[in-house]
Motif scaffolding. Sequence first.
Motif, mmCIF file in Angstrom:
data_model
loop_
_atom_site.group_PDB
_atom_site.id
_atom_site.type_symbol
_atom_site.label_atom_id
_atom_site.label_comp_id
_atom_site.label_asym_id
_atom_site.label_seq_id
_atom_site.Cartn_x
_atom_site.Cartn_y
_atom_site.Cartn_z
ATOM 1 N N VAL A 38 -16.338 54.917 -6.976
ATOM 2 C CA VAL A 38 -14.824 54.563 -7.094
ATOM 3 C C VAL A 38 -14.029 55.379 -7.961
ATOM 4 N N ILE A 43 -7.836 57.841 -12.616
ATOM 5 C CA ILE A 43 -6.505 57.063 -13.365
ATOM 6 C C ILE A 43 -6.160 57.932 -14.219
ATOM 7 N N ALA B 51 -11.956 48.647 -3.725
ATOM 8 C CA ALA B 51 -12.047 48.881 -5.047
ATOM 9 C C ALA B 51 -11.063 49.831 -5.714
ATOM 10 N N SER B 52 -10.665 50.746 -4.497
ATOM 11 C CA SER B 52 -9.834 51.981 -4.804
ATOM 12 C C SER B 52 -8.429 51.638 -4.912
ATOM 13 N N VAL B 55 -7.259 51.014 -8.207
ATOM 14 C CA VAL B 55 -7.425 52.181 -9.095
ATOM 15 C C VAL B 55 -6.292 53.071 -8.674
ATOM 16 N N ALA B 58 -3.350 51.626 -10.344
ATOM 17 C CA ALA B 58 -3.297 52.087 -11.589
ATOM 18 C C ALA B 58 -2.794 53.508 -12.051
ATOM 19 N N ARG B 59 -3.478 54.415 -11.137
ATOM 20 C CA ARG B 59 -3.020 55.944 -11.333
ATOM 21 C C ARG B 59 -1.675 55.857 -11.154
ATOM 22 N N VAL B 122 -11.152 57.456 -0.619
ATOM 23 C CA VAL B 122 -11.651 55.947 -0.973
ATOM 24 C C VAL B 122 -12.600 56.270 -2.038
#
Lengths: 178, 385
Positions: A38, A43, B51-52, B55, B58-59, B122
């Motif tokens: 992942v 991030i 899950a991505s 993420v 958030a990014r 992903v």
Amino acid sequence: MMARLDPYNPTPASRASRVVVMLLPFVIGLVCVLLSFVPVARIIGASTMPAFALMAIFYWAVVRPEMFPVYAVFVMGLLTDLLSAGPIGLWAFTYTVIYVLVLTQRFLIINVPFSVFWFAFLVTGLVEGVISWTVASVIYGALLPVRPVLAHVIVTAAVFPLFAFLFGRIERRILPAG
Amino acid sequence: MPIREISHRISLVFMLSLAAALLLLGRAETYVFDNARQVVTDLAAPLLELASRPVAAARRAVERTDEYAYVFDENERLRAENLRLMAWKDTALKLEAKVARYEALLNVQVDPSINYVSGRVVSDNGGPFVDTVIVNIGREQGAKSGDAVIDTDGMIGRIVATGAKASRVLLLTDLNSRLPVVIEPGHYKAVLSGDNTDWPKLEYLVATSSVSPGDRVVTSGDGGLIPPGLPVGLVIQTSDGNLRVQSFANHERLDYVRVLKYEFPTEVARQDPPALLTGPPVKASPAAVPAAAPVAPEIPGAPQTSASGATTRPPATPPASSVKPKPAAVKPVTTKPVVPKPTTATTVPAAGAATMAPVPDPADADEDEVPSPPTEVEPVNGATE
């Protein structure tokens, strides 16, 4: 042996929960393998991913080897190999060797202060880097660049305390005293 | 207890040997493992996609905060860039119109437009030895092995394996990545080869090429797998003097990507040679024929003898020796409408033949070759300027 277990007489639900608890380290290991695919590092705009699986292998091999057999490690390595596009067997081999090494040196790092535990993990990470780099270089037939591997090991060691803390919580709260 | 200990040791040794054997087996039974890989990737893709998502969110949040911090500077920079781009836009529009006219004039076969599918990255590479990502575009969406994958900035890699719903993309930086490229101003060809570092190398560059840092690198389309002209990156020079490429696409911020469903144009429609190369077009020939009215009856026969070969011509010449040079000069005009393809090949030698033939009557050759192309070109040229 059997006589002592008789009064326990568990219900199916408690049996199931017991199985789940016994499998927990392995399941955590599998989650760690998936987590390393992942893109969490992105991030913060980084491309080097920590080896989450190595953290799980190190932790459970030291703390609860009886709940974390070598087969679990092999399956984790194989899953990493299949999910990544690298040579098949690279991580299965590396992780199994690391597991055996940690298991044989376990008495050195059990019940030590966390800083020593952390340092031991850093050494394990470096050994992992050397083994995987050597195997990959042999398979590709070329000397691979060392920097990505080194960055990988350093990032892994840097993130380790967080995961050690999480694993520790799970171990103390959920798993039966061993 | 000792038995347990022994069995434990045996299982350790057994798994170690199995892991070592797997390394060899993986090399031998690539087909089996490739299939296993497909299955595992397809199974894991939905999980990874799930899950991505947080993420990616958030990014974006992190990026947004970054942007807030520099919003004033960024605004200034964008204003300046906008001014520059407006000037470029003007130039681009002019050039676009010009190119369109030239293409129409030369009857250029325009590249077919390329269809694409958009998707998301992903997964991450998952280790320091490979640079691949998984995108959520699979066979069902039309992706296939070899397709180029681009993001908004440029090419990022190509698909190396496809499952039903997910595909694996080999990034340009991977050790196994090789991409035929062209370095732009000088049009030097090279192969961009990844080596697991951030900057892929330029290989097979001719020694005499004058490539300098800052040159633009685009795909060459050699091999027909990847469309030509996709932006790849800029040439940079490392401290040890090697030429490498800094890609336009930011590999650390891969998110939405496009898979280009490029088909190499094998079934190209037959194309007549450009009017400029073949000389005057059909409509010009009636004008030429009245001018050479007395020669007209000779024309149908003459080209055939000349086309059949030089050896057959000498016997054909004696009866009409006085008229012979004229058909040779007029020949290009009449053959064009009939057989366009051979004439392209013959027009160039015809110019040479004309230089030899003109000796008897240069006036006719001049009339046919010099004045007519300008009448075709000039109005269009005049219109473009």
